[in-house]
Design a protein around this motif. Structure first.
Motif, short mmCIF file in Angstrom:
data_model
loop_
_atom_site.label_atom_id
_atom_site.label_comp_id
_atom_site.label_asym_id
_atom_site.label_seq_id
_atom_site.Cartn_x
_atom_site.Cartn_y
_atom_site.Cartn_z
N LEU A 110 24.35 36.05 59.72
CA LEU A 110 23.34 36.27 58.68
C LEU A 110 22.08 35.45 58.97
CD1 LEU A 110 25.24 36.29 55.25
CD2 LEU A 110 23.93 38.16 56.26
N VAL A 111 20.94 36.04 58.70
CA VAL A 111 19.68 35.31 58.79
C VAL A 111 19.59 34.35 57.61
CG1 VAL A 111 18.55 37.24 59.96
CG2 VAL A 111 18.42 37.05 57.48
N PRO A 112 18.77 33.30 57.71
CA PRO A 112 18.53 32.47 56.53
C PRO A 112 18.02 33.32 55.37
CG PRO A 112 17.70 31.39 58.49
CD PRO A 112 18.11 32.76 58.92
N GLU A 113 18.57 33.11 54.19
CA GLU A 113 18.31 33.89 52.99
C GLU A 113 18.95 35.29 53.05
OE1 GLU A 113 16.90 32.35 50.41
OE2 GLU A 113 16.76 30.61 51.72
N GLY A 114 19.81 35.53 54.05
CA GLY A 114 20.56 36.78 54.09
C GLY A 114 21.66 36.78 53.05
N ARG A 115 22.17 37.97 52.71
CA ARG A 115 23.13 38.10 51.62
C ARG A 115 24.46 38.68 52.08
NH1 ARG A 115 18.36 37.77 49.29
NH2 ARG A 115 18.20 37.05 47.12
N VAL A 116 25.51 38.22 51.42
CA VAL A 116 26.85 38.76 51.62
C VAL A 116 27.37 39.22 50.27
CG1 VAL A 116 27.89 36.46 51.40
CG2 VAL A 116 29.17 38.31 52.49
N VAL A 117 27.99 40.40 50.25
CA VAL A 117 28.56 40.99 49.03
C VAL A 117 30.06 41.19 49.27
CG1 VAL A 117 28.56 42.99 47.52
CG2 VAL A 117 26.40 42.09 48.38
N ILE A 118 30.88 40.72 48.34
CA ILE A 118 32.33 40.70 48.53
C ILE A 118 33.01 41.31 47.32
CG2 ILE A 118 34.35 39.25 48.97
CD1 ILE A 118 32.43 37.13 50.08
N CYS A 119 34.02 42.16 47.57
CA CYS A 119 34.90 42.67 46.53
C CYS A 119 36.34 42.31 46.90
CB CYS A 119 34.78 44.19 46.39
SG CYS A 119 33.22 44.73 45.68
N GLY A 120 37.12 41.94 45.90
CA GLY A 120 38.51 41.58 46.16
C GLY A 120 39.38 41.81 44.95
N LEU A 121 40.69 41.75 45.16
CA LEU A 121 41.67 41.90 44.09
C LEU A 121 42.00 40.52 43.52
CD1 LEU A 121 44.03 44.57 45.69
CD2 LEU A 121 42.48 44.91 43.77
N ASN A 122 42.05 40.45 42.21
CA ASN A 122 42.26 39.19 41.51
C ASN A 122 43.76 38.93 41.33
OD1 ASN A 122 41.97 36.90 39.96
ND2 ASN A 122 41.50 38.03 38.08
N PRO A 123 44.28 37.83 41.89
CA PRO A 123 45.71 37.55 41.69
C PRO A 123 46.05 37.17 40.25
CG PRO A 123 44.66 35.75 42.88
CD PRO A 123 43.65 36.85 42.78
N VAL A 124 45.05 36.68 39.49
CA VAL A 124 45.28 36.31 38.09
C VAL A 124 44.87 37.50 37.22
CG1 VAL A 124 44.85 34.57 36.31
CG2 VAL A 124 44.70 33.94 38.73
N SER A 125 45.71 38.53 37.22
CA SER A 125 45.44 39.75 36.47
C SER A 125 46.76 40.47 36.21
CB SER A 125 44.49 40.66 37.25
OG SER A 125 45.10 41.09 38.46
N LEU A 126 46.69 41.52 35.40
CA LEU A 126 47.90 42.30 35.14
C LEU A 126 48.40 42.97 36.42
CD1 LEU A 126 46.90 43.96 31.73
CD2 LEU A 126 48.40 41.99 32.12
N TRP A 127 47.49 43.42 37.25
CA TRP A 127 47.88 44.04 38.52
C TRP A 127 48.53 43.01 39.44
CZ3 TRP A 127 43.86 48.15 40.48
CH2 TRP A 127 43.60 49.06 39.44
N GLY A 128 47.91 41.84 39.53
CA GLY A 128 48.47 40.79 40.38
C GLY A 128 49.83 40.31 39.89
N PHE A 129 50.01 40.21 38.57
CA PHE A 129 51.30 39.80 38.03
C PHE A 129 52.39 40.82 38.35
CE2 PHE A 129 54.38 40.00 34.52
CZ PHE A 129 54.95 38.74 34.64
N ARG A 130 52.06 42.12 38.22
CA ARG A 130 53.07 43.13 38.53
C ARG A 130 53.42 43.11 40.01
NH1 ARG A 130 53.02 49.66 37.16
NH2 ARG A 130 54.70 50.19 38.61
#
Length: 261
Positions: A110-130
């Motif tokens: 990344l260049v200085p002031e460049g951006r990163v965008v991230i999506c992920g699954l949350n382990p602290v959730s109903l889906w993660g608990f199941r």
């Protein structure tokens, strides 16, 4: 994960993530943007950079998706340092063998002031608990795909801070229960509105965007100069008799005139 994303909960997750990514990347300007993994999401569709690529770790995805530009390891990207303006990671860190190494590599390109965008699954959730419950009971039928590992939201924020990445935005979404039927998902649709207000950190997925910050240059103080000292050069002044003399010196002629008086 491709087969699971075609199911009703997978489509529900993709719809939410598409909306979050499109809003985040639409106003990011530059020349070069890169998406790592997950061809099901065209994460750079709303972006207007002239050079946009989709990279994957699997040669099978290269054959099935026409948008894939090349195959690479996410912890060894074929780009020089400080060359990309935007990198999008949709579930990339969960599905790579070295998530911390992949994040370090993203920071490098990344260049200085460049951006990163991230999506992920949350382990602290109903889906993660199941998912955890099914693994504890030894069930073979998991709700989520067995590939990959959950990365907690707070843990990811700490990784970004260590890499001098400043968090710009971060929030959760997808508050519906872990249900596989489209009819049941629609029946619990009211939970999406209530979840953001009453239990915001329990969303099944999270979204994060960060900016690469480079410490500014610090100017050093100049060497301390010695204090300026006035020289002892005598200054000429006039006396009462109209003669001039130098201060600090005795005028013999003035002494003679004073003695005669």
């Amino acid at each position: 994960m491709h087969d699971w994303l075609a199911t009703p909960p997978g489509q529900y997750l993709l719809a939410w993530e598409r909306a979050q990514i499109a809003h985040a990347v639409s106003d990011v300007f530059g020349f070069h943007a890169l998406q790592l993994g997950l061809p099901e999401i065209d994460a750079l569709e709303a972006n207007r950079m002239p050079h946009r690529w989709l990279a994957t770790q699997s040669e099978a995805e290269l054959k099935t998706s026409p948008r894939v530009a090349f195959v690479t390891e996410f912890f060894a990207l074929p780009f020089p340092a400080n060359s990309l303006d935007l990198v999008v990671l949709p579930h990339t860190l969960e599905l790579t063998a070295d998530p911390h190494g992949a994040l370090r590599e993203v920071e490098r390109v990344l260049v200085p002031e460049g951006r990163v965008v991230i999506c992920g699954l949350n382990p602290v959730s109903l889906w993660g608990f199941r998912q955890r419950r099914a693994r504890w009971l030894g069930k073979s039928s998991l709700f989520l795909p067995p590939e990959g590992e959950f990365i907690g939201y707070l843990r990811l924020r700490d990784w970004l801070r260590l890499l001098n990445m400043e968090i710009e935005d971060g929030h959760f979404g997808c508050y519906l229960p872990a249900l596989s039927s489209q009819a049941w998902l629609q029946r619990f649709g009211w939970m999406d509105k209530a979840g953001g207000r009453w239990w915001p950190i329990l969303g099944a997925a999270y979204f994060l965007s960060a900016v690469k910050r480079v410490p500014s240059m610090t100017l050093l103080n100049p060497l301390r100069k010695s204090a300026i000292r006035l020289t002892g050069t005598p200054v000429s002044v006039a006396n009462s008799a109209g003669y001039t003399r130098a201060t600090g010196q005795i005028d013999l002629q003035d002494k003679r005139s004073e003695s005669t008086l």
